[in-house]
Design a protein around this motif. Structure first.
Motif, PDB file in Angstrom:
ATOM      1  N   LEU A 284       0.804  -1.230   0.000  1.00  0.00           N
ATOM      2  CA  LEU A 284       0.000   0.000   0.000  1.00  0.00           C
ATOM      3  C   LEU A 284       0.838   1.282   0.000  1.00  0.00           C
ATOM      4  CD1 LEU A 284      -3.075  -0.813   2.274  1.00  0.00           C
ATOM      5  CD2 LEU A 284      -3.051  -0.433  -0.183  1.00  0.00           C
ATOM      6  N   PRO A 285       1.809   1.447   0.909  1.00  0.00           N
ATOM      7  CA  PRO A 285       2.562   2.714   0.896  1.00  0.00           C
ATOM      8  C   PRO A 285       3.410   2.902  -0.346  1.00  0.00           C
ATOM      9  CG  PRO A 285       3.488   1.191   2.512  1.00  0.00           C
ATOM     10  CD  PRO A 285       2.217   0.583   2.048  1.00  0.00           C
ATOM     11  N   VAL A 286       3.914   1.813  -0.935  1.00  0.00           N
ATOM     12  CA  VAL A 286       4.716   1.951  -2.154  1.00  0.00           C
ATOM     13  C   VAL A 286       3.838   2.414  -3.309  1.00  0.00           C
ATOM     14  CG1 VAL A 286       6.150   0.743  -3.837  1.00  0.00           C
ATOM     15  CG2 VAL A 286       6.400   0.240  -1.407  1.00  0.00           C
ATOM     16  N   ILE A 287       2.681   1.778  -3.486  1.00  0.00           N
ATOM     17  CA  ILE A 287       1.759   2.180  -4.549  1.00  0.00           C
ATOM     18  C   ILE A 287       1.306   3.628  -4.335  1.00  0.00           C
ATOM     19  CG2 ILE A 287      -0.576   1.830  -5.440  1.00  0.00           C
ATOM     20  CD1 ILE A 287       1.159  -0.207  -6.594  1.00  0.00           C
ATOM     21  N   TRP A 288       0.973   3.954  -3.079  1.00  0.00           N
ATOM     22  CA  TRP A 288       0.524   5.322  -2.777  1.00  0.00           C
ATOM     23  C   TRP A 288       1.628   6.340  -3.092  1.00  0.00           C
ATOM     24  CZ3 TRP A 288       2.310   9.106   0.586  1.00  0.00           C
ATOM     25  CH2 TRP A 288       1.472  10.216   0.760  1.00  0.00           C
ATOM     26  N   GLY A 289       2.840   6.033  -2.651  1.00  0.00           N
ATOM     27  CA  GLY A 289       3.950   6.959  -2.861  1.00  0.00           C
ATOM     28  C   GLY A 289       4.236   7.182  -4.337  1.00  0.00           C
ATOM     29  N   ILE A 290       4.230   6.105  -5.124  1.00  0.00           N
ATOM     30  CA  ILE A 290       4.509   6.230  -6.558  1.00  0.00           C
ATOM     31  C   ILE A 290       3.433   7.070  -7.244  1.00  0.00           C
ATOM     32  CG2 ILE A 290       4.658   4.954  -8.727  1.00  0.00           C
ATOM     33  CD1 ILE A 290       5.926   2.654  -7.135  1.00  0.00           C
TER      34      ILE A 290
ATOM     35  N   GLU B  27       1.356   9.252  -5.900  1.00  0.00           N
ATOM     36  CA  GLU B  27       1.381  10.640  -5.432  1.00  0.00           C
ATOM     37  C   GLU B  27       2.529  11.416  -6.072  1.00  0.00           C
ATOM     38  OE1 GLU B  27      -0.625  12.557  -3.013  1.00  0.00           O
ATOM     39  OE2 GLU B  27      -1.900  11.075  -4.002  1.00  0.00           O
ATOM     40  N   ILE B  28       3.665  10.770  -6.227  1.00  0.00           N
ATOM     41  CA  ILE B  28       4.801  11.424  -6.895  1.00  0.00           C
ATOM     42  C   ILE B  28       4.450  11.718  -8.346  1.00  0.00           C
ATOM     43  CG2 ILE B  28       7.139  11.011  -7.771  1.00  0.00           C
ATOM     44  CD1 ILE B  28       7.733   9.613  -5.096  1.00  0.00           C
ATOM     45  N   ALA B  29       3.753  10.765  -8.995  1.00  0.00           N
ATOM     46  CA  ALA B  29       3.345  10.984 -10.378  1.00  0.00           C
ATOM     47  C   ALA B  29       2.403  12.179 -10.497  1.00  0.00           C
ATOM     48  CB  ALA B  29       2.664   9.731 -10.929  1.00  0.00           C
ATOM     49  N   ALA B  30       1.526  12.346  -9.491  1.00  0.00           N
ATOM     50  CA  ALA B  30       0.521  13.411  -9.560  1.00  0.00           C
ATOM     51  C   ALA B  30       1.050  14.754  -9.059  1.00  0.00           C
ATOM     52  CB  ALA B  30      -0.713  12.999  -8.752  1.00  0.00           C
ATOM     53  N   HIS B  31       1.899  14.745  -8.009  1.00  0.00           N
ATOM     54  CA  HIS B  31       2.246  15.999  -7.344  1.00  0.00           C
ATOM     55  C   HIS B  31       3.749  16.238  -7.197  1.00  0.00           C
ATOM     56  CE1 HIS B  31      -2.007  16.179  -6.403  1.00  0.00           C
ATOM     57  NE2 HIS B  31      -1.933  15.019  -5.797  1.00  0.00           N
ATOM     58  N   GLY B  32       4.582  15.304  -7.651  1.00  0.00           N
ATOM     59  CA  GLY B  32       6.018  15.487  -7.514  1.00  0.00           C
ATOM     60  C   GLY B  32       6.569  14.856  -6.236  1.00  0.00           C
ATOM     61  N   VAL B  33       7.876  14.888  -6.108  1.00  0.00           N
ATOM     62  CA  VAL B  33       8.554  14.245  -4.978  1.00  0.00           C
ATOM     63  C   VAL B  33       8.545  15.165  -3.768  1.00  0.00           C
ATOM     64  CG1 VAL B  33      10.723  13.233  -4.181  1.00  0.00           C
ATOM     65  CG2 VAL B  33      10.056  13.006  -6.578  1.00  0.00           C
ATOM     66  N   ASP B  34       8.242  14.597  -2.610  1.00  0.00           N
ATOM     67  CA  ASP B  34       8.469  15.294  -1.344  1.00  0.00           C
ATOM     68  C   ASP B  34       8.862  14.250  -0.305  1.00  0.00           C
ATOM     69  OD1 ASP B  34       6.177  14.020  -0.466  1.00  0.00           O
ATOM     70  OD2 ASP B  34       5.015  15.850  -0.141  1.00  0.00           O
ATOM     71  N   VAL B  35       9.163  14.701   0.892  1.00  0.00           N
ATOM     72  CA  VAL B  35       9.688  13.797   1.925  1.00  0.00           C
ATOM     73  C   VAL B  35       8.668  12.731   2.292  1.00  0.00           C
ATOM     74  CG1 VAL B  35      10.493  13.671   4.311  1.00  0.00           C
ATOM     75  CG2 VAL B  35      11.228  15.570   2.857  1.00  0.00           C
ATOM     76  N   THR B  36       7.399  13.102   2.433  1.00  0.00           N
ATOM     77  CA  THR B  36       6.371  12.147   2.853  1.00  0.00           C
ATOM     78  C   THR B  36       6.202  11.033   1.834  1.00  0.00           C
ATOM     79  OG1 THR B  36       5.195  13.896   4.042  1.00  0.00           O
ATOM     80  CG2 THR B  36       3.950  11.900   3.511  1.00  0.00           C
ATOM     81  N   ARG B  37       6.135  11.395   0.558  1.00  0.00           N
ATOM     82  CA  ARG B  37       5.915  10.384  -0.487  1.00  0.00           C
ATOM     83  C   ARG B  37       7.120   9.460  -0.619  1.00  0.00           C
ATOM     84  NH1 ARG B  37       4.093  15.661  -3.537  1.00  0.00           N
ATOM     85  NH2 ARG B  37       2.086  15.907  -2.471  1.00  0.00           N
ATOM     86  N   ALA B  38       8.324  10.031  -0.566  1.00  0.00           N
ATOM     87  CA  ALA B  38       9.527   9.200  -0.634  1.00  0.00           C
ATOM     88  C   ALA B  38       9.628   8.293   0.590  1.00  0.00           C
ATOM     89  CB  ALA B  38      10.764  10.088  -0.748  1.00  0.00           C
ATOM     90  N   ALA B  39       9.278   8.828   1.758  1.00  0.00           N
ATOM     91  CA  ALA B  39       9.332   8.029   2.987  1.00  0.00           C
ATOM     92  C   ALA B  39       8.339   6.873   2.933  1.00  0.00           C
ATOM     93  CB  ALA B  39       9.046   8.917   4.201  1.00  0.00           C
ATOM     94  N   ALA B  40       7.183   7.087   2.320  1.00  0.00           N
ATOM     95  CA  ALA B  40       6.198   6.015   2.198  1.00  0.00           C
ATOM     96  C   ALA B  40       6.754   4.858   1.376  1.00  0.00           C
ATOM     97  CB  ALA B  40       4.912   6.549   1.563  1.00  0.00           C
TER      98      ALA B  40
END
Length: 516
Positions: free
Chosen positions: A216-222, A224-237
């Motif tokens: 779940l967190p890997v799919i969510w992070g990928i 979210e990065i695709a939609a909004h770009g990289v940030d600490v929360t998405r990379a940490a997920a």
């Protein structure tokens, strides 16, 4: 008289049973995309916040991906037909709940339950195909049909929703699930075999929780990065999900009866099939978002018209899967079939590199038809090889792993191709336009609506030219990845095959799985 060491051939009952299994598969895949046209209607009735609106769309895919391995493993430990029927009942109930939702949180919850039920249905259908079709040639045909239906369902979702919304309210896009699931619940006890796996240990709840917490967190992070770009929360997920995946793998190594048999991943046929399926989904799903924008925002089609035109390349999909199955039956090396599929897909992307800003529909249709046909050849052949490689009692978890790889591939495709396209779009457009127009082509369209006619026309022309330039970069990137994937297939899958008929018959005759 059939040789005792020859696997039994499927008859009329099994082929009709396959038609029954197609029903839930089609609906589960359609539900990924069926909400595309409902945004204005749901927004008017439920008034979701921007965050709630995103979750209405995304929660289904997140939960579906997260629960696939768990539900596949559960099916390996209980009667798969019973699990399929439980999933069909849950899908029907959640569909009714979604259709009559009175608030955004209620619809989000219903879509989450739909994801759980969908995760129950998808690996169950493929595992039952493995149990129903033991003859290698028949199984190849059955899995080709399964793959074609799964890929076509995603394309069909927007068309079905668009047509329903012409005559009914938005809840109708969920209610269409119920008659098909009722039919499944009626026919499954008659046409589908029971499957009991003797000697398997108890279901490991700890491993189930770890697999969900890893995916779940890997799919969510990928996404979210695709939609909004990289940030600490998405990379940490993503990092957290990968760390949990390591814990999950170590747990499987220690358990005498693991939820996921890691030995299967050491088989070149299975591991190679998972890899090429991920790469195929990368291109197919990753490019779909850009393709939709081209039809609607560059060629100026309405959403429904764009969705209808997007079905045209599916004709190639319908022909490609049987061709792949025929080649397998004639003994052509599967590595060569998969590599050829990737080369055809690369050729389709090369054609798309010639798509112009205006009047590019014919070029788009040819290129899209080629790459879709090539990708389906890959997916059907790889799925048949992977499913045929594993023993029947492991088919559920192994099928789920293949489907999870496809989900990851799609998410990576959206993230990477989307990022490449966005970077090129912004570079081409330059800094002389409003910031809102530099974000996306849709942002440029919205901005142009508030400008004088001459300025609006200039902005739209520049934005469309920049988008088509970004599209060309994305398709060349996809073509390169397809050629790399062809090389991977030739290296890792050359000469591999499913178990010989005698081995399959011996497996069926041995104590363990019971089909009746």
């Amino acid at each position: 008289m059939q040789d005792a060491m020859t696997p039994p051939r499927a008859g009329r009952r099994e082929w009709i049973g396959l038609a029954v299994l197609i029903l839930p598969l089609l609906l589960v895949s359609m539900d990924v995309s069926i909400l595309y046209f409902t945004v204005p209607f749901i927004s008017r009735d439920l008034v979701p916040s921007s965050t709630e609106q995103l979750w209405i769309f995304d929660i289904y895919g997140f939960v579906l991906a997260g629960f696939l391995i768990t539900m596949g493993a559960l099916g390996d430990r209980m009667d798969r037909r019973r699990l399929l029927m439980i999933g069909a009942f849950g899908f029907s109930a959640a569909s009714a709940l979604a259709a009559y939702s009175s608030s955004a949180p209620m619809l989000i919850g219903a879509r989450a339950v739909l994801g759980v039920a969908g995760a129950t249905l998808m690996p169950s259908t493929l595992a039952l195909v493995r149990n129903m079709f033991h003859d290698e040639k028949q199984r190849s045909t059955a899995i080709a049909v399964w793959t074609a239906v799964m890929t076509s369902g995603i394309a069909l979702g927007p068309v079905v929703s668009g047509m329903l919304l012409e005559h009914f309210w938005w809840g109708a896009v969920f209610l269409i699930n119920i008659p098909a699931m009722v039919l499944l619940l009626t026919l499954a006890p008659i046409l589908l075999p029971e499957y009991h796996s003797a000697g398997r240990g108890r279901f490991d709840l700890g491993s189930a929780g770890l697999s969900i917490a890893a995916v779940l967190p890997v799919i969510w992070g990928i996404k979210e990065i695709a939609a909004h770009g990289v940030d600490v929360t998405r990379a940490a997920a993503i990092v957290a999900g990968l760390m949990i995946a390591v814990v999950f793998i170590r747990r499987q190594q220690r358990r005498p009866d693991p939820m996921l048999d890691l030995a299967v991943l050491r088989r070149p046929a299975f591991a190679g099939s998972v890899m090429v399926s991920l790469l195929a989904a990368f291109a197919m799903i990753g490019f779909a978002v850009l393709s939709t924008q081209y039809l609607q925002l560059v060629l100026g089609m309405s959403p429904l018209k764009g969705a209808l035109w997007s079905l045209v390349p599916s004709a190639g999909v319908g022909a490609a899967a049987p061709i792949a199955s025929t080649l397998v039956r004639r003994g052509v090396d599967r590595a060569k079939i998969i590599a050829a599929g990737f080369v055809v897909a690369a050729g389709g992307f090369a054609v798309l590199s010639a798509v112009p800003v205006e009047s590019g529909l014919a070029v788009w249709l040819v290129g899209s038809g080629m790459y879709a046909a090539g990708v389906v050849v890959v997916l059907s052949t790889a799925t048949e090889l992977a499913v045929g490689t594993v023993p029947p009692e492991r088919a559920g978890a192994s099928s789920a792993l293949m489907e999870t790889a496809t989900e990851f591939g799609g998410a990576l495709g959206i993230a990477i191709l989307g990022s490449v396209a966005t970077a090129v779009y912004r570079a081409q457009l330059g800094h002389h336009v409003p910031d809102s127009a530099r974000e996306t082509l849709s942002g440029a369209v919205v901005t142009a609506a508030h400008l004088p006619p001459a300025a609006a026309s200039d902005l739209l022309r520049s934005a469309r030219e920049a988008f088509v330039a970004s599209l060309h970069t994305a398709v060349w990137t996809s073509a390169a990845i397809m050629l790399l994937a062809a090389a991977v297939a030739l290296i890792y899958l050359r000469g591999v095959a499913t178990p010989r008929p005698a081995a399959e018959a011996e497996l069926l005759a041995s104590p363990g799985p019971l089909n009746r």
